[in-house]
Scaffold this motif. Sequence first.
Motif, PDB file in Angstrom:
ATOM      1  N   UNK A  25     -81.585  30.601 -20.837  1.00 30.06           N
ATOM      2  CA  UNK A  25     -82.283  29.499 -21.499  1.00 30.06           C
ATOM      3  C   UNK A  25     -81.740  28.150 -21.037  1.00 30.06           C
ATOM      4  N   UNK A  26     -80.429  28.134 -20.702  1.00 27.59           N
ATOM      5  CA  UNK A  26     -79.804  26.885 -20.270  1.00 27.59           C
ATOM      6  C   UNK A  26     -80.125  26.548 -18.819  1.00 27.59           C
ATOM      7  N   UNK A  27     -80.498  27.570 -18.037  1.00 32.72           N
ATOM      8  CA  UNK A  27     -80.772  27.333 -16.628  1.00 32.72           C
ATOM      9  C   UNK A  27     -82.136  26.661 -16.456  1.00 32.72           C
ATOM     10  N   UNK A  28     -82.177  25.741 -15.525  1.00 36.76           N
ATOM     11  CA  UNK A  28     -83.441  25.088 -15.237  1.00 36.76           C
ATOM     12  C   UNK A  28     -84.316  26.021 -14.402  1.00 36.76           C
ATOM     13  N   UNK A  29     -85.609  26.030 -14.665  1.00 39.03           N
ATOM     14  CA  UNK A  29     -86.513  26.848 -13.850  1.00 39.03           C
ATOM     15  C   UNK A  29     -86.430  26.445 -12.375  1.00 39.03           C
ATOM     16  N   UNK A  30     -86.552  27.419 -11.502  1.00 38.36           N
ATOM     17  CA  UNK A  30     -86.574  27.146 -10.067  1.00 38.36           C
ATOM     18  C   UNK A  30     -88.011  27.272  -9.580  1.00 38.36           C
ATOM     19  N   UNK A  31     -88.379  26.407  -8.666  1.00 36.32           N
ATOM     20  CA  UNK A  31     -89.735  26.424  -8.127  1.00 36.32           C
ATOM     21  C   UNK A  31     -89.718  27.108  -6.767  1.00 36.32           C
ATOM     22  N   UNK A  32     -90.519  28.142  -6.642  1.00 35.50           N
ATOM     23  CA  UNK A  32     -90.706  28.796  -5.359  1.00 35.50           C
ATOM     24  C   UNK A  32     -92.019  28.295  -4.769  1.00 35.50           C
TER      25      UNK A  32
END
Length: 341
Positions: A25-32
């Motif tokens: 939840x703390x991690x930012x989403x990564x964009x592929x």
Amino acid sequence: MRSKAIIAVIGATALLALAAGNLHAQQKPVVWKFGHIFSVPKTLFDDVAMKEYPERIGKASKGLVKIEVVQGIVNPGNMFEALADGRIQMGSVIPAAVSATHPRWAVLGLPGVLDKDADYPSVARDVVWPHVDAEMKRRWRGTIVNMGAFTGTLFFSPASVGPIDRIEKFKGLKYRSHSVDVSRLIETMGGAPVGLPFTELYSSMERRLVDAYTSATNAVLGTGLFEVTKYAEDWPSGHGLWFYVVSEDALKPLPADIRKAVLDEFALIQRDLSQRQLAETAKSIEDLKAKGMQFIVVPEAEKQKARDMARKVVWTNWLERTGPEGRTLLINVLKTQGKTL
């Protein structure tokens, strides 16, 4: 005491799961970024990349991976370097589109190699996929996650030209084909191959810059090419695979459980993809017939002449370009059907 120990273990497991959930939840989403080399509207080739991936991989990754499909930033020739450089994290690979530089990958595109569409899933899965995947890993740090095919690949002609049901009718006709090897067969049969992007085919047919073309039935339906086409002829045309590949550099940073969930979802998509592909082709044929297209069965004697020409000219040239590795690959493909080189 034993009950207390069990309760303690359960509690610790729950805390670890909660901690992992909090960490995600703390991690930012990564964009592929998905470098989709070109669009074929209203087909599985587009739907899987543009609709299913963003939704299903997003859900499987609990929102950690967001797939953004982009077009125009890569073409078939530079997709691999873009993947290795990190400019994109996913991409589409169409062996027919890169058959001039990576001819081995288009082995199923050799006219006459496969007898029918239904033969492609097992041969592609067991023979071609591992071969292409090994090179993707070695050279560009990519791994194939899904595979389909442009089944229903036929020759198409307008009312003013067709039906083209004899080899002698190819003489002088300007053909836009989907691969180098099919172009070579057309040339051998007397036609004149024309280099042309698929996106320009409709207007070129309207303006008679091209007399006829090869394509897949779902693409003809999805792009509206049926409006400038009357006949579909079943000359040997090969089977064009397509692959979707993801960068291993994009997979590695993901938490282990998320990475597994993402890869499991790709596998789940693949499980029925070939059957969906064949069903889509069958429906596209019926839809094209309803729109007035006539499907011509070329006399077997003429098709056999074309197969013989393909073996003598196209296959021989392909073997020269691909060397010992290509020869072994072709032998293995033929072996799955009880054939020999």
